[in-house]
Motif scaffolding. Sequence first.
Motif, PDB file in Angstrom:
ATOM      1  N   LEU A 218      29.287   2.698  10.598  1.00  0.00           N
ATOM      2  CA  LEU A 218      30.425   3.534  11.000  1.00  0.00           C
ATOM      3  C   LEU A 218      30.780   4.580   9.950  1.00  0.00           C
ATOM      4  O   LEU A 218      31.593   5.475  10.228  1.00  0.00           O
ATOM      5  CB  LEU A 218      31.637   2.654  11.292  1.00  0.00           C
ATOM      6  CG  LEU A 218      31.552   1.777  12.552  1.00  0.00           C
ATOM      7  CD1 LEU A 218      32.901   1.153  12.855  1.00  0.00           C
ATOM      8  CD2 LEU A 218      31.059   2.567  13.763  1.00  0.00           C
ATOM      9  N   THR A 219      30.200   4.474   8.748  1.00  0.00           N
ATOM     10  CA  THR A 219      30.406   5.538   7.765  1.00  0.00           C
ATOM     11  C   THR A 219      29.562   6.754   8.093  1.00  0.00           C
ATOM     12  O   THR A 219      29.785   7.836   7.529  1.00  0.00           O
ATOM     13  CB  THR A 219      30.044   5.032   6.347  1.00  0.00           C
ATOM     14  OG1 THR A 219      28.667   4.643   6.313  1.00  0.00           O
ATOM     15  CG2 THR A 219      30.935   3.867   5.942  1.00  0.00           C
ATOM     16  N   THR A 220      28.608   6.596   8.995  1.00  0.00           N
ATOM     17  CA  THR A 220      27.789   7.703   9.489  1.00  0.00           C
ATOM     18  C   THR A 220      28.493   8.299  10.710  1.00  0.00           C
ATOM     19  O   THR A 220      29.528   7.800  11.152  1.00  0.00           O
ATOM     20  CB  THR A 220      26.392   7.188   9.875  1.00  0.00           C
ATOM     21  OG1 THR A 220      26.515   6.340  11.022  1.00  0.00           O
ATOM     22  CG2 THR A 220      25.768   6.397   8.730  1.00  0.00           C
ATOM     23  N   PRO A 221      27.942   9.368  11.311  1.00  0.00           N
ATOM     24  CA  PRO A 221      28.565   9.945  12.514  1.00  0.00           C
ATOM     25  C   PRO A 221      28.549   9.020  13.736  1.00  0.00           C
ATOM     26  O   PRO A 221      29.093   9.363  14.793  1.00  0.00           O
ATOM     27  CB  PRO A 221      27.722  11.204  12.766  1.00  0.00           C
ATOM     28  CG  PRO A 221      27.132  11.554  11.445  1.00  0.00           C
ATOM     29  CD  PRO A 221      26.885  10.244  10.769  1.00  0.00           C
ATOM     30  N   ILE A 222      27.940   7.836  13.640  1.00  0.00           N
ATOM     31  CA  ILE A 222      27.857   6.916  14.777  1.00  0.00           C
ATOM     32  C   ILE A 222      29.242   6.345  15.068  1.00  0.00           C
ATOM     33  O   ILE A 222      29.947   5.882  14.161  1.00  0.00           O
ATOM     34  CB  ILE A 222      26.863   5.778  14.483  1.00  0.00           C
ATOM     35  CG1 ILE A 222      25.457   6.347  14.322  1.00  0.00           C
ATOM     36  CG2 ILE A 222      26.889   4.739  15.602  1.00  0.00           C
ATOM     37  CD1 ILE A 222      24.425   5.322  13.906  1.00  0.00           C
ATOM     38  N   GLN A 223      29.632   6.371  16.337  1.00  0.00           N
ATOM     39  CA  GLN A 223      30.917   5.824  16.768  1.00  0.00           C
ATOM     40  C   GLN A 223      30.749   4.396  17.262  1.00  0.00           C
ATOM     41  O   GLN A 223      29.655   3.961  17.632  1.00  0.00           O
ATOM     42  CB  GLN A 223      31.522   6.694  17.872  1.00  0.00           C
ATOM     43  CG  GLN A 223      31.853   8.116  17.434  1.00  0.00           C
ATOM     44  CD  GLN A 223      32.464   8.916  18.562  1.00  0.00           C
ATOM     45  OE1 GLN A 223      32.475   8.493  19.712  1.00  0.00           O
ATOM     46  NE2 GLN A 223      32.991  10.090  18.226  1.00  0.00           N
ATOM     47  N   ALA A 224      31.865   3.670  17.311  1.00  0.00           N
ATOM     48  CA  ALA A 224      31.830   2.274  17.742  1.00  0.00           C
ATOM     49  C   ALA A 224      31.360   2.162  19.197  1.00  0.00           C
ATOM     50  O   ALA A 224      30.599   1.258  19.549  1.00  0.00           O
ATOM     51  CB  ALA A 224      33.205   1.643  17.583  1.00  0.00           C
ATOM     52  N   ARG A 225      31.807   3.087  20.045  1.00  0.00           N
ATOM     53  CA  ARG A 225      31.401   3.048  21.451  1.00  0.00           C
ATOM     54  C   ARG A 225      29.891   3.250  21.594  1.00  0.00           C
ATOM     55  O   ARG A 225      29.239   2.618  22.426  1.00  0.00           O
ATOM     56  CB  ARG A 225      32.153   4.111  22.245  1.00  0.00           C
ATOM     57  CG  ARG A 225      33.629   3.807  22.454  1.00  0.00           C
ATOM     58  CD  ARG A 225      34.281   4.892  23.300  1.00  0.00           C
ATOM     59  NE  ARG A 225      35.670   4.577  23.580  1.00  0.00           N
ATOM     60  CZ  ARG A 225      36.678   4.817  22.755  1.00  0.00           C
ATOM     61  NH1 ARG A 225      36.443   5.384  21.574  1.00  0.00           N
ATOM     62  NH2 ARG A 225      37.921   4.506  23.093  1.00  0.00           N
ATOM     63  N   THR A 226      29.357   4.138  20.790  1.00  0.00           N
ATOM     64  CA  THR A 226      27.910   4.382  20.813  1.00  0.00           C
ATOM     65  C   THR A 226      27.153   3.134  20.385  1.00  0.00           C
ATOM     66  O   THR A 226      26.114   2.786  20.955  1.00  0.00           O
ATOM     67  CB  THR A 226      27.557   5.557  19.875  1.00  0.00           C
ATOM     68  OG1 THR A 226      28.298   6.714  20.262  1.00  0.00           O
ATOM     69  CG2 THR A 226      26.068   5.868  19.934  1.00  0.00           C
ATOM     70  N   TYR A 227      27.689   2.450  19.397  1.00  0.00           N
ATOM     71  CA  TYR A 227      27.055   1.220  18.909  1.00  0.00           C
ATOM     72  C   TYR A 227      27.018   0.154  19.999  1.00  0.00           C
ATOM     73  O   TYR A 227      25.985  -0.486  20.230  1.00  0.00           O
ATOM     74  CB  TYR A 227      27.826   0.723  17.690  1.00  0.00           C
ATOM     75  CG  TYR A 227      27.320  -0.588  17.132  1.00  0.00           C
ATOM     76  CD1 TYR A 227      26.164  -0.643  16.371  1.00  0.00           C
ATOM     77  CD2 TYR A 227      28.009  -1.771  17.378  1.00  0.00           C
ATOM     78  CE1 TYR A 227      25.700  -1.847  15.861  1.00  0.00           C
ATOM     79  CE2 TYR A 227      27.569  -2.976  16.867  1.00  0.00           C
ATOM     80  CZ  TYR A 227      26.408  -3.008  16.115  1.00  0.00           C
ATOM     81  OH  TYR A 227      25.948  -4.192  15.624  1.00  0.00           O
ATOM     82  N   VAL A 228      28.132  -0.047  20.700  1.00  0.00           N
ATOM     83  CA  VAL A 228      28.195  -1.040  21.772  1.00  0.00           C
ATOM     84  C   VAL A 228      27.288  -0.631  22.929  1.00  0.00           C
ATOM     85  O   VAL A 228      26.588  -1.462  23.525  1.00  0.00           O
ATOM     86  CB  VAL A 228      29.645  -1.219  22.264  1.00  0.00           C
ATOM     87  CG1 VAL A 228      29.694  -2.163  23.464  1.00  0.00           C
ATOM     88  CG2 VAL A 228      30.521  -1.754  21.137  1.00  0.00           C
ATOM     89  N   LEU A 229      27.268   0.679  23.256  1.00  0.00           N
ATOM     90  CA  LEU A 229      26.405   1.167  24.337  1.00  0.00           C
ATOM     91  C   LEU A 229      24.935   0.901  24.028  1.00  0.00           C
ATOM     92  O   LEU A 229      24.169   0.507  24.913  1.00  0.00           O
ATOM     93  CB  LEU A 229      26.635   2.663  24.552  1.00  0.00           C
ATOM     94  CG  LEU A 229      25.744   3.339  25.613  1.00  0.00           C
ATOM     95  CD1 LEU A 229      25.973   2.703  26.989  1.00  0.00           C
ATOM     96  CD2 LEU A 229      26.002   4.840  25.665  1.00  0.00           C
ATOM     97  N   SER A 230      24.549   1.091  22.778  1.00  0.00           N
ATOM     98  CA  SER A 230      23.149   0.830  22.407  1.00  0.00           C
ATOM     99  C   SER A 230      22.809  -0.645  22.586  1.00  0.00           C
ATOM    100  O   SER A 230      21.693  -0.994  22.994  1.00  0.00           O
ATOM    101  CB  SER A 230      22.893   1.250  20.965  1.00  0.00           C
ATOM    102  OG  SER A 230      23.584   0.403  20.052  1.00  0.00           O
TER     103      SER A 230
END
Length: 381
Positions: A218-230
Amino acid sequence: MNDVIWLVKYTLKRTFRRKINFLLYFGTPLAAILLSLFAAGGNPVKEVRIGIVNEDHGRITDDTIHFLKNIDHLSVKSVKLSAVDDQITSQKVDGVLIFRQGFSESVQHGQPRPIELVSLKGAEITTFIKSYLHEYIDHLATLGRLANGNNDLFWKMYERYQHAPFRLAIHSLSDTSKQKAITYQTIGYLLMIMLMSAGNLTEIIIKEREERTYSRLLTTPIQARTYVLSNVVVNVLVITVQIIVTFVAMKNIFHIYPNVPMWQMALVLFVFSLSAIGLALITVMLANSSTSAGALQPLITVPTCMLAGCFWPVELMPKFLQKAAYFLPQRWALDLLVKLQEGRSFGSLYLHVLILLAFALTFFLIAVYKFNRGQQSGQFV
């Protein structure tokens, strides 16, 4: 989109860097098929052995015995009345038919005397024999009643009955009931495996949070929603491969033919997989550690699969449990499969598909709600 693809590759690499996970995710469907074959096996066609005591020796009795000898899977031999008990207790025969003196004459007059049937194996044997004998004797007794005491007329009708001018063409049909039963059992086990797989893959979210990997991402441009979607995409990919492995093995290795187009079964399982993933997400959102998530998954999966009829036909359960089973997506998936095997068209069962989609949508909405609440409180899972 690139973030999702990168995270999917990352999660797959993390999951399958341990080679045993290949066996865990893609070997268990094969084990489910083997277990189904083992459960359905061991039921070969058994030959019934019958002893005959003939005290009458009339023509009708002799013809009746000849009729019994021509029945498939029925072995007939003559025994003496004094040897009946010994033949049955020593299990040399499964039952004994006793034709008392005067049986032929009683049939000729339209009032057949009862045929004594002695067996220690109960309805399993007696029902099979009676089903043939009753129909045959009833036909002959009807001739006797029609003759109304006229012997010449009776024997004329009897000869015509025994040598009927029409011919019966017999065609053997393959028994598909066993294949259907194996398919049902296999899909039932597969539903449980899909639920467990979704739970294990979704549990990665908590493990990465505990390992601080999630925080670093999450310190990168990756969002929490994107992480769960993946993670959802990874679930879909793995479960899809499980479905493919199961169908390929059923058709090409074990030669199981479910009498349902494979694409229809695959579509049903894919729709169910969305419910499995949604339920796994809810479990992860409710758990506060990987240990509690790992303990919660089987507590949800196994009892619900039992109640839904994944391990045995739901008809064996009490009525109130059968009704309760329809509150579970597994029940609707299995019921859809059964109706397809009965010959119903896929289009006529759209309600089942809509209900499965409704389950999936409900689970995902609950998971999204818990996810948003967790973010608002400064926590995620």
